[in-house]
Design an enzyme around this catalytic site. Sequence first.
Site, short mmCIF file in Angstrom:
data_model
loop_
_atom_site.label_atom_id
_atom_site.label_comp_id
_atom_site.label_asym_id
_atom_site.label_seq_id
_atom_site.Cartn_x
_atom_site.Cartn_y
_atom_site.Cartn_z
N LEU A 30 23.57 14.47 23.85
CA LEU A 30 24.39 13.58 23.03
C LEU A 30 25.87 13.76 23.31
CD1 LEU A 30 22.70 13.66 19.49
CD2 LEU A 30 22.64 11.82 21.19
N ALA B 88 29.20 17.05 24.08
CA ALA B 88 29.59 18.46 24.24
C ALA B 88 31.07 18.58 23.97
CB ALA B 88 29.26 18.95 25.64
N GLY B 89 31.45 19.70 23.36
CA GLY B 89 32.86 19.94 23.07
C GLY B 89 33.14 21.42 23.04
N GLN C 121 33.19 23.36 20.62
CA GLN C 121 32.38 24.12 19.66
C GLN C 121 30.90 24.16 20.01
OE1 GLN C 121 35.19 22.21 18.18
NE2 GLN C 121 35.93 24.26 18.62
N GLY C 122 30.47 23.33 20.95
CA GLY C 122 29.06 23.40 21.29
C GLY C 122 28.54 22.16 22.00
N VAL D 5 25.43 19.29 21.93
CA VAL D 5 24.52 18.69 20.96
C VAL D 5 23.53 17.79 21.69
CG1 VAL D 5 24.31 17.30 18.85
CG2 VAL D 5 26.36 18.70 19.22
N LYS E 56 22.44 21.54 17.72
CA LYS E 56 23.72 21.98 18.25
C LYS E 56 23.60 23.44 18.68
CE LYS E 56 28.59 22.57 16.89
NZ LYS E 56 29.58 22.32 15.81
N ASP F 34 39.93 20.14 8.87
CA ASP F 34 39.84 19.55 10.21
C ASP F 34 39.17 18.17 10.16
OD1 ASP F 34 40.26 19.42 12.94
OD2 ASP F 34 38.41 20.48 13.45
#
Length: 390
Positions: free
Chosen positions: A44, A46-47, A49-50, A52, A67, A164
């Site tokens: 799906l 990615a960033g 933090q993880g 997905v 995630k 955030d």
Amino acid sequence: MEVDPPSNGNSMNLDEFYQVNIRDTNTTESTFKIPRRYVHLEFLNAGAQGTVVSADDLITGKKVAIKKLQQPFLMTMSAKRAYREFILLTTIKHPNIIRLLNAFTPDPSLATFEEVYLVMELMTHNLHEVVHKLKLDHKTLSFFVYQMLCAIKHLHNSGVIHRDLKPSNIVVNDKCVLKVLDFGLARKKNVDTAMRMSDYVVTRYYRAPEVILGLAYSEKVDIWSVGCIFAEMINHSVLFPGRDRIDQWTKIYTVLGTPSDEFVNRLGQSAAMYVRSLVRAPPKPMTEIIPDSNFLTETENPRVHLTAQVARNLVENMLIINPDRRYSVEDALNHAYVKLWFKDDEVNAPASENRYDQEIDFADKTLQEWKQLIYQEVQRFQRDHNIFRD
């Protein structure tokens, strides 16, 4: 990429993990080690933090999002963020906050502990995609803002400031249900608001003036973010797209005007000198900031206050530079533009149990100590839930 778990003869033992390699849009591979109940994994997003993926849950028959936290034990900051997110996702429960369905690690001991997975309900889109692809009618704008406000009111009532909020941290489905996610920067609400955001790295565009200028902060930083997001939903562009901290402040005051002496006098000496040194700027008219042409005029409904004028009034009151004069979440929820959706069980849902410990967060712990804390929390979850069968 779609992958099925390997079959073990004629039947599949669901009470174990299997490994899947997931390739993202940049052909980078990520390995997922997950219970066999989750199949048909598809990338799906990615960033930082993880990563997905979506998956089918063989036990519930529903699609879910999984995630994998991105290198949670690489640095102390990432470990603290993983700890916050895990604690808050396992304790905060509200219809407008993403629901944790499962959590696990395939690693059998602290010595081998490297991976944390969070299984959440799958939503269709994030708000960033929606805002920049669709022109929203008044009813949808109003409903989205109402749901954001319900989510942050519940967080605040549960003792948490999100810190955030941004379109990519908000997800929606095809029924226009909205949910807030990503609690890696959340903090315990401090009644005397004596905290400063020394390690606060929220996306710059949605940062409140008190954060940029180094003041102590309160839960009203979340209201500022909602105001920025609301304006972005109408204009289809970021309201204050600063390149850096100084440029961010410049973007804000040239639109909203030079702040009052009441606000400037509260700043530290260097920040106050800087603000006073700038050429004074009058506030731009709200009709210029958010023009009529950016609304779908034919969807106005004056009978329930769904008009451009009423929408602008709400944005204006959420984007007041002085947080003492800015709307509270209660003020915003009682505003005419969103009040038509008001349901007591959504607005005043009982506070969630909150095991997030501010003292632990501020403690000077080693990376190994943070790792042990997170491992204990994941083990606690797995003791209370059958991650293979529930």
